[in-house]
Structures are given as structure tokens and as C-alpha cells.
Design an enzyme around this catalytic site. Structure first.
Site, short mmCIF file in Angstrom:
data_model
loop_
_atom_site.label_atom_id
_atom_site.label_comp_id
_atom_site.label_asym_id
_atom_site.label_seq_id
_atom_site.Cartn_x
_atom_site.Cartn_y
_atom_site.Cartn_z
N LYS A 39 39.47 32.26 47.12
CA LYS A 39 40.64 33.15 47.17
C LYS A 39 41.71 32.47 47.99
O LYS A 39 41.45 31.94 49.07
CB LYS A 39 40.23 34.48 47.81
CG LYS A 39 41.35 35.46 48.04
CD LYS A 39 40.76 36.82 48.32
CE LYS A 39 41.78 37.79 48.85
NZ LYS A 39 41.24 39.13 48.99
C1 5RP Z 1 41.33 39.92 54.37
C2 5RP Z 1 41.04 39.74 52.94
C3 5RP Z 1 41.48 40.78 52.10
O1 5RP Z 1 40.49 41.15 51.18
C4 5RP Z 1 42.63 40.38 51.28
O2 5RP Z 1 43.24 39.20 51.63
C5 5RP Z 1 43.58 41.41 51.32
O3 5RP Z 1 44.19 41.49 50.15
P1 5RP Z 1 45.73 41.74 50.20
O4 5RP Z 1 46.33 40.56 50.93
O5 5RP Z 1 46.10 41.74 48.75
O6 5RP Z 1 45.97 43.05 50.88
O7 5RP Z 1 40.47 38.81 52.47
O8 5RP Z 1 41.27 38.77 55.03
#
Ligand code: 5RP
Length: 295
Positions: free
Chosen positions: A203
Site C-alpha cells: 500500500k
Molecule cells: C493507517 C493506514 C490506514 O489504513 C490508511 O492509510 C488509511 O487510509 P486513508 O489514508 O485512506 O484514510 O494504513 O496507517
């Protein structure tokens, strides 16, 4: 010894030579065994090779942030509209009905809070509990360049090793500390390190300049986080650009659950991710979408 003065931008990204996915639909995944491939096929739709994940794991370090005050009210009803749920085991056990039958990417790191150093994490779920919960993947942060970089990489390596033993993929989440630069060079480094240590999916954040190279330099699928809440039109445009530049989906939280119409956002994201709809068309769809309990 590393030659820090010799780190150069890559030259040959092979933009015109796509990775061969003829033997298994997901980039870099053809040599995994059956269980791993089956779980990845729960997460990514084989027809599109992509996924819409709903991230609501923020409470593990942020507490009851806006939109997540009552997970039973705000998140549980969204489950039918997403491909995958990404959350902690506490949230899963307390608010998601097992009959929901949505694949789960389980947050397996913790140990910090917004009040302390974010990169200082530990593994928060043993593999046995991930198996017990039927997780389709485990997830933990890698904090490249941060104070506890080594510890966070070690956490992810341990998850990958235990996950590989049981056919459960690991998603490395490229975490960024508050003061860190968020550019293509940083995410290119972090996503590649994550893939090289064995993460089956990664991610990242989307960056305006050079996102294609982040994707090209990472041999496994990348999904993007949404980051801070943006106007819906901008969030959908960002998702469109990321997909157009090679992302295998989104793992979005705040831009969904803090929206005026979270169901509308998930429906619009589905069109962008799985059907290549443009950001502008998806925004029009969002505007027409009925919110939950509209009748
Ligand atoms: C926190 C995470 C979260 O799941 C994610 O990054 C949050 O998603 P968004 O930025 O879309 O609110 O990994 O570290």
C-alpha cells in the site's frame, strides 16, 4: 557498503513492456502456491485484477476519529459496497457480522499512538488468530527512513514468514512519519523494499509526479491509500489517475467514511477501479447516488 552518493533515478522502466500475467492474473504472483493465490483472488477481482478496500483501521493509533466514532453505525452498513474490509481484529470481532462474507485484510501491527513516535510498532496479532479469523491477508506498516525503520521492517518480515507458512499474504503499508517527504523517490524506495522482503501486496500513497515509476519499480500489486479527506471530486480523480498509472486498486478510509455519502463514494470508486470510469464521470455518479437510509 552503500554508496549514498551513487543513488540515481532509474532509466529503463520498460513502460512499453507490461509484466506477463498470462499464467496468473496478478503481477508477480504466478509462483505462489494454491492457498496464497486463492486468498489473493479473494482480495483482487480476477476479472479486473483490482480491488476496492475499505480501510477503517485508523482507531489503532488515532482513537475514535471522525467517521469512526461508532463503527457499528458508520462502517458495518458499508460492507456490502466494498470488495474488502481492512481493519483491526478488535473492530472485526465487535462490529462486523461473520455472515458478511467479505474478505478481510487484518491490521497486524500496533504499539504507537498519535501522541508518540509512529514508527515504533510491534506485531499485534499472532498468525493463529489471523487464521482463526479467516483473514485473507495481514497488514503492517514499513516506516522507511523513520526512527524505527529496522523494527518496522522486522515486523513485516515476521508476518511474511508466518503468512507464507500458511498461505496468507502480507500487505506492507508504506507509512510516513509526520515530517517525511511524500514523493516518488520516497515511495519508490519504500514500495520496492517492501516487495523485495517478500510482501505480496503493497500500500502506497499516490503522488502527482512519477507514480507510474513507483508502480513499474514494484514487482507486486500496489493499492493506494486515500490520505486526508479531499473534496469527493478530487478523491475520485486521484483514484482514476492512480488506476490509469498502474495501481491495482484503492485501500481508502477517510475519503469514504468522512464523505457526505460513503455508499456513493464506494459505488463511484467501484466504477473507477473495475471499469476504468474517469474521475469526472465517477463524480457525476456520486452526486446521483442515494445515501444509506435515503428512503
Ligand atoms: C493507517 C493506514 C490506514 O489504513 C490508511 O492509510 C488509511 O487510509 P486513508 O489514508 O485512506 O484514510 O494504513 O496507517
Amino acid at each position: 557498503m552503500a554508496d549514498l552518493d551513487d543513488i540515481k533515478d532509474g532509466k529503463d522502466w520498460g513502460e512499453d513492456r507490461p509484466v506477463d500475467v498470462s499464467r496468473f492474473f496478478l503481477k508477480g504472483s504466478e509462483h505462489y502456491d494454491w492457498g496464497m493465490k486463492a486468498r489473493l483472488s479473494n482480495i483482487f477481482r480476477p476479472e479486473s485484477g483490482r480491488t476496492v478496500m475499505l480501510a477503517f483501521d485508523h482507531g489503532y493509533f488515532q482513537g475514535p476519529t471522525t467517521g469512526l466514532e461508532r463503527l457499528d453505525l458508520s462502517i458495518a452498513p458499508l460492507a456490502p459496497y466494498t470488495d474488502v474490509l481492512m481493519c483491526t481484529r478488535g473492530a472485526l470481532r465487535t462490529v462486523i457480522r461473520p455472515e458478511t462474507k467479505k474478505p478481510v485484510v487484518l491490521r497486524c501491527s500496533a504499539g504507537n499512538s498519535i501522541l508518540t513516535e509512529l514508527s515504533n510498532e510491534l506485531i499485534s496479532v499472532e498468525i493463529e488468530d489471523a487464521i482463526r479469523l479467516g483473514a485473507s491477508a495481514m497488514a503492517a506498516q514499513v516506516y522507511i527512513g523513520a526512527e524505527y525503520e529496522h523494527k518496522s521492517i522486522s515486523n513485516v518480515v515476521k508476518l511474511i514468514d508466518s503468512g507464507t507458512r500458511y498461505g496468507i499474504p502480507t500487505m506492507a503499508v508504506t507509512g510516513v512519519g509526520a515530517d517525511m517527504v511524500r514523493d516518488a523517490r520516497y515511495f519508490g524506495l519504500a514500495t520496492r523494499i517492501a516487495a523485495e522482503i517478500g510482501a505480496q501486496l503493497v500500500k502506497s500513497y499516490y503522488v502527482e509526479e512519477g507514480f507510474e515509476k513507483i508502480v513499474l519499480g514494484c514487482p507486486v500489486p500496489i493499492v493506494i491509500a486515500g490520505g486526508k479527506k479531499l473534496p469527493e471530486r478530487d478523491a475520485l480523480e486521484m483514484a482514476y489517475r492512480a488506476i490509469d498509472q498502474g495501481a491495482a486498486g484503492v485501500d481508502m478510509g477517510r475519503n469514504v467514511f468522512q464523505s457526505s455519502n460513503p455508499v456513493g463514494m464506494l459505488q463511484a470508486l467501484e466504477q473507477v477501479v473495475h471499469h476504468n470510469m474517469t474521475g469526472a464521470d465517477a463524480y457525476a455518479l456520486f452526486q446521483d447516488a442515494k445515501p444509506l437510509n435515503a428512503d
